[in-house]
Design a protein around this motif. Structure first.
Motif, PDB file in Angstrom:
ATOM      1  N   ASP A 119       0.862  -1.186   0.000  1.00  0.00           N
ATOM      2  CA  ASP A 119       0.000   0.000   0.000  1.00  0.00           C
ATOM      3  C   ASP A 119       0.896   1.234   0.000  1.00  0.00           C
ATOM      4  O   ASP A 119       1.410   1.650   1.044  1.00  0.00           O
ATOM      5  CB  ASP A 119      -0.910  -0.019   1.229  1.00  0.00           C
ATOM      6  CG  ASP A 119      -1.892   1.146   1.256  1.00  0.00           C
ATOM      7  OD1 ASP A 119      -1.645   2.168   0.586  1.00  0.00           O
ATOM      8  OD2 ASP A 119      -2.899   1.050   1.987  1.00  0.00           O
ATOM      9  N   GLU A 120       1.098   1.812  -1.183  1.00  0.00           N
ATOM     10  CA  GLU A 120       2.036   2.949  -1.276  1.00  0.00           C
ATOM     11  C   GLU A 120       1.536   4.179  -0.531  1.00  0.00           C
ATOM     12  O   GLU A 120       2.340   5.002  -0.082  1.00  0.00           O
ATOM     13  CB  GLU A 120       2.348   3.286  -2.740  1.00  0.00           C
ATOM     14  CG  GLU A 120       1.242   3.924  -3.529  1.00  0.00           C
ATOM     15  CD  GLU A 120       0.257   2.941  -4.149  1.00  0.00           C
ATOM     16  OE1 GLU A 120      -0.605   3.401  -4.917  1.00  0.00           O
ATOM     17  OE2 GLU A 120       0.342   1.731  -3.865  1.00  0.00           O
ATOM     18  N   GLN A 121       0.227   4.310  -0.342  1.00  0.00           N
ATOM     19  CA  GLN A 121      -0.275   5.469   0.410  1.00  0.00           C
ATOM     20  C   GLN A 121       0.097   5.348   1.886  1.00  0.00           C
ATOM     21  O   GLN A 121       0.550   6.314   2.502  1.00  0.00           O
ATOM     22  CB  GLN A 121      -1.785   5.610   0.239  1.00  0.00           C
ATOM     23  CG  GLN A 121      -2.167   6.049  -1.161  1.00  0.00           C
ATOM     24  CD  GLN A 121      -3.655   6.286  -1.321  1.00  0.00           C
ATOM     25  OE1 GLN A 121      -4.426   6.160  -0.385  1.00  0.00           O
ATOM     26  NE2 GLN A 121      -4.052   6.641  -2.528  1.00  0.00           N
ATOM     27  N   ALA A 122      -0.072   4.158   2.460  1.00  0.00           N
ATOM     28  CA  ALA A 122       0.316   3.953   3.858  1.00  0.00           C
ATOM     29  C   ALA A 122       1.826   4.095   4.015  1.00  0.00           C
ATOM     30  O   ALA A 122       2.311   4.686   4.988  1.00  0.00           O
ATOM     31  CB  ALA A 122      -0.152   2.584   4.348  1.00  0.00           C
ATOM     32  N   MET A 123       2.573   3.583   3.042  1.00  0.00           N
ATOM     33  CA  MET A 123       4.031   3.696   3.103  1.00  0.00           C
ATOM     34  C   MET A 123       4.454   5.156   2.958  1.00  0.00           C
ATOM     35  O   MET A 123       5.342   5.620   3.681  1.00  0.00           O
ATOM     36  CB  MET A 123       4.672   2.826   2.014  1.00  0.00           C
ATOM     37  CG  MET A 123       6.186   2.748   2.144  1.00  0.00           C
ATOM     38  SD  MET A 123       6.969   1.447   1.155  1.00  0.00           S
ATOM     39  CE  MET A 123       6.524   1.886  -0.496  1.00  0.00           C
ATOM     40  N   SER A 124       3.825   5.889   2.074  1.00  0.00           N
ATOM     41  CA  SER A 124       4.148   7.311   1.890  1.00  0.00           C
ATOM     42  C   SER A 124       3.895   8.089   3.170  1.00  0.00           C
ATOM     43  O   SER A 124       4.696   8.945   3.573  1.00  0.00           O
ATOM     44  CB  SER A 124       3.309   7.906   0.751  1.00  0.00           C
ATOM     45  OG  SER A 124       3.608   7.298  -0.474  1.00  0.00           O
ATOM     46  N   LEU A 166       3.520   1.826  11.747  1.00  0.00           N
ATOM     47  CA  LEU A 166       2.631   2.854  11.199  1.00  0.00           C
ATOM     48  C   LEU A 166       1.935   2.370   9.928  1.00  0.00           C
ATOM     49  O   LEU A 166       0.741   2.620   9.728  1.00  0.00           O
ATOM     50  CB  LEU A 166       3.426   4.130  10.912  1.00  0.00           C
ATOM     51  CG  LEU A 166       3.970   4.875  12.137  1.00  0.00           C
ATOM     52  CD1 LEU A 166       4.924   5.979  11.708  1.00  0.00           C
ATOM     53  CD2 LEU A 166       2.837   5.414  12.993  1.00  0.00           C
ATOM     54  N   ILE A 167       2.662   1.673   9.084  1.00  0.00           N
ATOM     55  CA  ILE A 167       2.063   1.131   7.859  1.00  0.00           C
ATOM     56  C   ILE A 167       0.998   0.094   8.207  1.00  0.00           C
ATOM     57  O   ILE A 167      -0.109   0.107   7.658  1.00  0.00           O
ATOM     58  CB  ILE A 167       3.144   0.527   6.935  1.00  0.00           C
ATOM     59  CG1 ILE A 167       4.048   1.637   6.405  1.00  0.00           C
ATOM     60  CG2 ILE A 167       2.509  -0.270   5.800  1.00  0.00           C
ATOM     61  CD1 ILE A 167       5.309   1.145   5.716  1.00  0.00           C
ATOM     62  N   ALA A 168       1.311  -0.802   9.139  1.00  0.00           N
ATOM     63  CA  ALA A 168       0.352  -1.851   9.533  1.00  0.00           C
ATOM     64  C   ALA A 168      -0.920  -1.243  10.118  1.00  0.00           C
ATOM     65  O   ALA A 168      -2.012  -1.789   9.929  1.00  0.00           O
ATOM     66  CB  ALA A 168       0.999  -2.798  10.530  1.00  0.00           C
ATOM     67  N   GLU A 169      -0.795  -0.125  10.805  1.00  0.00           N
ATOM     68  CA  GLU A 169      -1.968   0.527  11.398  1.00  0.00           C
ATOM     69  C   GLU A 169      -2.839   1.226  10.353  1.00  0.00           C
ATOM     70  O   GLU A 169      -4.030   1.405  10.561  1.00  0.00           O
ATOM     71  CB  GLU A 169      -1.529   1.534  12.462  1.00  0.00           C
ATOM     72  CG  GLU A 169      -0.991   0.878  13.711  1.00  0.00           C
ATOM     73  CD  GLU A 169      -0.422   1.870  14.712  1.00  0.00           C
ATOM     74  OE1 GLU A 169      -0.262   3.071  14.368  1.00  0.00           O
ATOM     75  OE2 GLU A 169      -0.122   1.446  15.839  1.00  0.00           O
ATOM     76  N   ALA A 170      -2.237   1.619   9.215  1.00  0.00           N
ATOM     77  CA  ALA A 170      -2.963   2.426   8.231  1.00  0.00           C
ATOM     78  C   ALA A 170      -3.275   1.713   6.924  1.00  0.00           C
ATOM     79  O   ALA A 170      -4.132   2.173   6.167  1.00  0.00           O
ATOM     80  CB  ALA A 170      -2.147   3.687   7.916  1.00  0.00           C
ATOM     81  N   ALA A 171      -2.603   0.619   6.637  1.00  0.00           N
ATOM     82  CA  ALA A 171      -2.733  -0.022   5.329  1.00  0.00           C
ATOM     83  C   ALA A 171      -4.161  -0.492   5.062  1.00  0.00           C
ATOM     84  O   ALA A 171      -4.883  -0.901   5.974  1.00  0.00           O
ATOM     85  CB  ALA A 171      -1.775  -1.206   5.231  1.00  0.00           C
TER      86      ALA A 171
END
Length: 197
Positions: A119-124, A166-171
């Motif tokens: 998920d590039e948005q969560a990664m960004s 942070l990615i796991a929380e938002a992906a």
């Protein structure tokens, strides 16, 4: 609910895997997790050749350990690490019933780091800079190196393990299931089934 959370690496056990499990179960603060490394010496496995394979035996032994510790369930995740036999052993273990605490086992294709690239948005958001859509995460030869390269190039202020959390929380979980269909997809299904246990 109390879960024994078992994985191979620090990035998984520094909060990222817990975030995925919590979201997949739709659980709040009443869910507690006890993290341990899959190599922890509290679980010993006879790895001599025989029925089931070493990984399946280890998963079932961890289910017994979870029961012994009074946990309601076990969630265990390993990396494929180029060993395609791990997929079948995890499937076989997940089909086994009546051994220890209820459990969900998964195998990340190729490594857990691939899930961070889906998920590039969560990664960004986690890295503080726009990241382009990555090619199929499960086909990237070394997902950890790709992620760490993005982390370095963006000058992210958080360390990698915090970025993973942070990615796991938002992906977007549905996106992860679609883009990591051989690893995250079956793992998510196995974890969700724990709600019925």
């Amino acid at each position: 609910m109390r879960i024994l959370l078992v994985a191979e690496g620090e990035h998984e056990l520094s909060g990222a895997l817990e975030a995925f499990v919590r979201r997949l179960l739709g659980a709040g603060p009443e869910l507690t997790m006890e993290p341990l490394y899959v190599s922890d010496p509290c679980v010993r496995v006879n790895t001599r050749p025989g029925k089931g394979g070493a990984l399946k035996k280890r998963i079932l032994r961890w289910a017994l350990e979870a029961e012994k510790r009074g946990c309601d369930a076990l969630v265990l995740l390993v990396d494929e690490d180029g060993d395609r036999d791990r997929r079948q052993q995890v499937r076989d273990a997940n089909e086994t019933t009546g051994v220890g605490a209820p459990f969900a086992a998964g195998v990340a294709i190729r490594t857990f780091d691939a899930w961070m690239l889906a998920d590039e948005q969560a990664m960004s958001s986690a890295l503080g800079q726009m990241i382009e859509c990555q090619k199929s995460p499960e086909r990237i030869g070394n997902p950890k190196a790709v992620f760490l390269d993005h982390h370095r190039r963006t000058g992210a202020v958080v360390p990698p393990r915090e970025a993973y959390r942070l990615i796991a929380e938002a992906a977007d979980l549905e996106l992860l299931e679609a883009r990591c269909e051989d690893g995250f997809g079956p793992f998510a299904g196995a974890v969700r089934r724990l709600r019925k246990s």
